[in-house]
Enzyme design. Structure first.
Site, PDB file in Angstrom:
ATOM      1  N   SER A 183       0.841  -1.194   0.000  1.00 43.06           N
ATOM      2  CA  SER A 183       0.000   0.000   0.000  1.00 43.06           C
ATOM      3  C   SER A 183       0.878   1.246   0.000  1.00 43.06           C
ATOM      4  CB  SER A 183      -0.945  -0.010   1.199  1.00 43.06           C
ATOM      5  OG  SER A 183      -0.220  -0.136   2.399  1.00 43.06           O
ATOM      6  N   CYS A 184       0.252   2.371  -0.217  1.00 39.04           N
ATOM      7  CA  CYS A 184       0.923   3.660  -0.318  1.00 39.04           C
ATOM      8  C   CYS A 184       1.897   3.835   0.840  1.00 39.04           C
ATOM      9  CB  CYS A 184      -0.128   4.769  -0.319  1.00 39.04           C
ATOM     10  SG  CYS A 184       0.555   6.410  -0.542  1.00 39.04           S
ATOM     11  N   PRO A 185       3.110   4.271   0.602  1.00 42.13           N
ATOM     12  CA  PRO A 185       3.669   4.769  -0.656  1.00 42.13           C
ATOM     13  C   PRO A 185       4.512   3.733  -1.403  1.00 42.13           C
ATOM     14  CG  PRO A 185       5.142   5.390   1.103  1.00 42.13           C
ATOM     15  CD  PRO A 185       4.003   4.585   1.738  1.00 42.13           C
TER      16      PRO A 185
ATOM     17  N   ASP B 137      -3.454  -2.010  -4.801  1.00 41.19           N
ATOM     18  CA  ASP B 137      -3.864  -0.813  -4.070  1.00 41.19           C
ATOM     19  C   ASP B 137      -4.557   0.142  -5.037  1.00 41.19           C
ATOM     20  OD1 ASP B 137      -4.135   1.431  -2.474  1.00 41.19           O
ATOM     21  OD2 ASP B 137      -1.986   1.851  -2.344  1.00 41.19           O
TER      22      ASP B 137
END
Length: 81
Positions: A17-19, A44
């Protein structure tokens, strides 16, 4: 998908997931030669906007295409410089 380009390398960031999708994409694109294309495969949904924004603000890369395929998001990034 209108894949009118040759994929040089595929980066699998499914589950990240981010980043991390952007961080790993930047690292992978640094290893490519000019004109080569990186396929990024992510799960994601935020990667759609994250990678688009990263590519728009980064010299030397161009986001060629993004494809949503169910729960998988594919991004095609070309190293332009």
């Amino acid at each position: 998908m209108s894949e009118a380009f040759d994929i040089t390398e595929t980066l699998d960031v499914k589950g990240a997931s981010c980043p991390m999708p952007v961080v790993k994409t930047k690292s992978a694109i640094d290893d490519l030669a000019e004109g080569e294309v990186l396929e990024v495969v992510a799960t994601d949904s935020g990667s759609m906007s994250d990678l688009k924004g990263w590519a728009a603000g980064t010299d030397g890369v161009e986001l060629l295409e993004q494809v949503e395929d169910g729960d998988v998001y594919k991004h095609y990034v070309e190293k332009t410089a």
